[in-house]
Design a protein around this motif. Structure first.
Motif, mmCIF file in Angstrom:
data_model
loop_
_atom_site.group_PDB
_atom_site.id
_atom_site.type_symbol
_atom_site.label_atom_id
_atom_site.label_comp_id
_atom_site.label_asym_id
_atom_site.label_seq_id
_atom_site.Cartn_x
_atom_site.Cartn_y
_atom_site.Cartn_z
ATOM 1 N N VAL A 205 0.808 -1.221 0.000
ATOM 2 C CA VAL A 205 0.000 0.000 0.000
ATOM 3 C C VAL A 205 0.844 1.275 0.000
ATOM 4 N N ASN A 206 2.030 1.237 0.610
ATOM 5 C CA ASN A 206 2.869 2.438 0.677
ATOM 6 C C ASN A 206 4.089 2.366 -0.243
ATOM 7 N N GLU A 207 4.079 1.415 -1.177
ATOM 8 C CA GLU A 207 5.217 1.243 -2.080
ATOM 9 C C GLU A 207 4.976 1.951 -3.423
ATOM 10 N N LYS A 225 -9.901 -4.018 -2.843
ATOM 11 C CA LYS A 225 -9.575 -4.001 -1.412
ATOM 12 C C LYS A 225 -8.639 -2.839 -1.076
ATOM 13 N N LEU A 226 -7.728 -2.527 -1.995
ATOM 14 C CA LEU A 226 -6.865 -1.352 -1.807
ATOM 15 C C LEU A 226 -7.701 -0.073 -1.742
ATOM 16 N N HIS A 227 -8.675 0.026 -2.645
ATOM 17 C CA HIS A 227 -9.538 1.207 -2.687
ATOM 18 C C HIS A 227 -10.360 1.317 -1.398
ATOM 19 N N GLN A 228 -10.886 0.177 -0.921
ATOM 20 C CA GLN A 228 -11.673 0.183 0.326
ATOM 21 C C GLN A 228 -10.825 0.635 1.512
ATOM 22 N N LYS A 229 -9.561 0.214 1.515
ATOM 23 C CA LYS A 229 -8.675 0.529 2.643
ATOM 24 C C LYS A 229 -8.249 1.998 2.646
ATOM 25 N N ASN A 231 -9.475 4.542 0.287
ATOM 26 C CA ASN A 231 -10.428 5.471 -0.321
ATOM 27 C C ASN A 231 -9.767 6.321 -1.412
ATOM 28 N N GLN A 232 -8.739 5.791 -2.031
ATOM 29 C CA GLN A 232 -8.068 6.465 -3.144
ATOM 30 C C GLN A 232 -8.104 5.579 -4.387
ATOM 31 N N SER A 233 -8.016 6.209 -5.547
ATOM 32 C CA SER A 233 -7.912 5.426 -6.777
ATOM 33 C C SER A 233 -6.532 4.775 -6.827
ATOM 34 N N ILE A 234 -6.427 3.680 -7.567
ATOM 35 C CA ILE A 234 -5.149 2.969 -7.664
ATOM 36 C C ILE A 234 -4.099 3.859 -8.332
ATOM 37 N N GLY A 235 -4.524 4.668 -9.316
ATOM 38 C CA GLY A 235 -3.608 5.573 -10.001
ATOM 39 C C GLY A 235 -3.062 6.663 -9.098
ATOM 40 N N THR A 236 -3.859 7.077 -8.112
ATOM 41 C CA THR A 236 -3.395 8.070 -7.139
ATOM 42 C C THR A 236 -2.438 7.429 -6.141
ATOM 43 N N LEU A 237 -2.803 6.237 -5.733
ATOM 44 C CA LEU A 237 -2.004 5.487 -4.757
ATOM 45 C C LEU A 237 -0.641 5.121 -5.339
ATOM 46 N N ASN A 260 -11.745 2.445 -14.221
ATOM 47 C CA ASN A 260 -12.478 3.194 -13.204
ATOM 48 C C ASN A 260 -11.754 3.113 -11.855
ATOM 49 N N LEU A 261 -11.258 1.913 -11.514
ATOM 50 C CA LEU A 261 -10.543 1.737 -10.237
ATOM 51 C C LEU A 261 -9.203 2.472 -10.252
ATOM 52 N N ILE A 262 -8.511 2.428 -11.402
ATOM 53 C CA ILE A 262 -7.197 3.069 -11.514
ATOM 54 C C ILE A 262 -7.342 4.579 -11.656
#
Length: 500
Positions: A205-207, A225-229, A231-237, A260-262
């Protein structure tokens, strides 16, 4: 400024691309070299002696001596290998057995040899190098890379290591990628898929994730599950997420949900690996299909799918295939598989060089009424229907419904788990049905002739397919849901889950 590793990757990529161009522009000659090598080696085996390899001087001789076989028909030889005998299908003993679950055979043990194993590794590497050579982008090699795969823990089977293919391959990650690879060895060894995904999320998550690889439905679970944890898009994360690498199932039904998720579009590379061999990979972002691996110790034969179940179907080589025809693919390999039916059907999108798409499984079709509907057709129909209505699909499967209520015509039942439902389910069904009828004249004729009614959609609640896969012990890893069946086995199991 580009790192030394990124600069080195670009130089290496150009060199490998040149090598690939050399053999792909001489396909018949390349396959003849593979064929001659296989026969020479095969002469030293029990199988070769049983099939008179000493007398084989040409492909025509081979075709006469070696029949088409699937795993069950080759099993007597495999069982002898698994019991510890050597020189059975290939000289010596295998390095590994890739354990897969067969629908009729129970567990299957697919041999991987000293000669065949490196071809799996090279093909996966070359797919990324072709992307670098074409795009000129290599900065992602400095970021973290995740490969969602099976456990790398191996068992021993009479002196030969045994495991899932993805777990075996994990032992061959090159040293220069070891520091970049995620998740950790300990997390990869977790057998329970849901626990494993949770552990992967904690580690990643922080990599700075730049490359993510896996079968689309299971990567989607990871993203959700990343988005649920967070609340950010995968592209932002993962701001530098550059490349999605996948195989096993068609990405198109998932693409809208992924984007949509990314939160943006990410380049993707499609792979065509199997325990039996690494057959093809997407070598260009601008061409349709995957480059067939003609120099990887695999000799290919093809049979038209419509003729496959005839008593003596015609087998042809790469020199005779045509674009747009649905073929069953047969392989002979440096792992000791001979005219082996892996069960897949392919269609050539190009013959210069030879590129293919996977169109389905020879056993996964619907023809309860003579309609001959295949996987490629239902996936294309779903894609068109979703694009026209704004629907986003998580998962789906299709089965015939023969036993209907009194007076109602039979139909195809589509079980669909939505991420975003269309505003009008009937319009959505109509769009899918129209797209399927355009592709398949048999299906169209049955609708027009009032033999079948239009398809029906059965919405599946959130995680319904996950519950189904869990109920049959196939949640996660390399397991994938068949897109369509000619019987009601999956449909009835899903209906039972829906009725609870």
């Amino acid at each position: 400024m580009a790192s030394l590793k990124a600069v080195g990757a670009k130089v290496f990529a150009k060199r490998i691309r040149k090598k690939i161009n050399n053999w792909s522009s001489n396909p018949v000659e390349t396959q003849k070299k593979v064929f001659d090598h296989l026969i020479k080696k095969g002469k030293k085996t029990v199988f070769g002696k049983d099939h008179n390899f000493d007398a084989i001087k040409s492909y025509e001789d081979f075709r006469l001596q070696v029949p088409i076989r699937d795993y069950e028909q080759l099993r007597s030889y495999v069982d002898r290998m698994v019991d510890g005998e050597k020189d059975i299908l290939w000289p010596g003993k295998p390095l590994y057995y890739a354990k897969t679950s067969g629908t009729t055979s129970g567990a299957k043990y697919i041999p991987l040899t000293k000669e065949s194993m490196p071809t799996h590794i090279r093909a996966a590497r070359n797919a990324i190098l072709c992307y670098i050579a074409e795009s000129g982008r290599a900065d992602f090699v400095d970021g973290k890379m995740i490969f969602l795969q099976g456990s790398p823990e191996l068992q021993d089977k009479n002196g030969v290591k045994l495991g899932r293919l993805s777990g075996i391959v994990a032992h061959y990650v090159p040293k220069y990628l070891q520091k970049n690879r995620m998740p950790s060895w300990e997390t990869n060894c977790i057998e329970d898929w849901e626990q494993k995904v949770d552990a992967i999320i904690e580690e990643t998550v922080n990599e700075d994730m730049t490359v993510i690889s896996g079968i689309p439905p299971w990567v989607q679970m990871y993203f959700e599950k990343l988005h649920q944890k967070t609340n950010q898009s995968i592209g932002t994360l993962f701001k530098n997420f550059e490349l999605f690498i996948y195989g096993g199932v068609n990405y198109e039904p998932y693409r809208a949900t992924f984007e949509n998720l990314i939160g943006r579009s990410v380049p993707s590379i499609e792979l065509y690996p199997a325990s039996e061999g690494f057959f093809a990979f997407q070598d260009s972002q601008h061409e349709k299909g995957m480059l067939l691996q003609l120099d990887s110790g695999i000799f290919y034969e093809f049979v038209k799918a419509e003729e496959f179940f005839e008593e003596n179907p015609k087998r042809i080589t790469i020199a005779e295939v045509e674009k747009g025809v649905n073929y069953v693919m047969l392989i002979s390999t440096t792992a000791g598989l001979w005219s082996y039916n892996i069960g897949d059907t392919v269609i050539f999108t190009n013959t210069s060089p030879y590129r293919v798409i996977v169109s389905g499984r020879i056993k996964h079709f619907i023809s309860a009424f003579g309609e001959h509907v295949i996987g490629k057709e239902v996936e294309q129909a779903m894609k068109e229907g979703a694009e026209m209505t704004g629907a986003r699909i998580n998962e789906f499967t299709v089965a015939p419904q023969v036993n209907t209520d009194s007076g109602e015509l039979p139909y195809h039942q589509w079980f669909i788990e939505f991420n975003e439902r269309p505003s009008d389910l009937e319009v959505f069904a109509e769009k899918i049905d129209d797209a399927l009828r355009k592709q398949n004249t048999y299906y169209n004729d049955l609708i027009e002739g009032n033999i079948l009614r239009r398809l029906k959609i059965t919405p599946v609640p959130r995680d319904g397919f996950t519950k189904y896969m869990k109920s049959i012990g196939k949640l996660g890893g390399q397991n994938k849901l068949p897109r369509l069946s000619n019987d009601r086995k999956i449909a009835d199991a899903l209906t039972a889950i829906l009725d609870k």
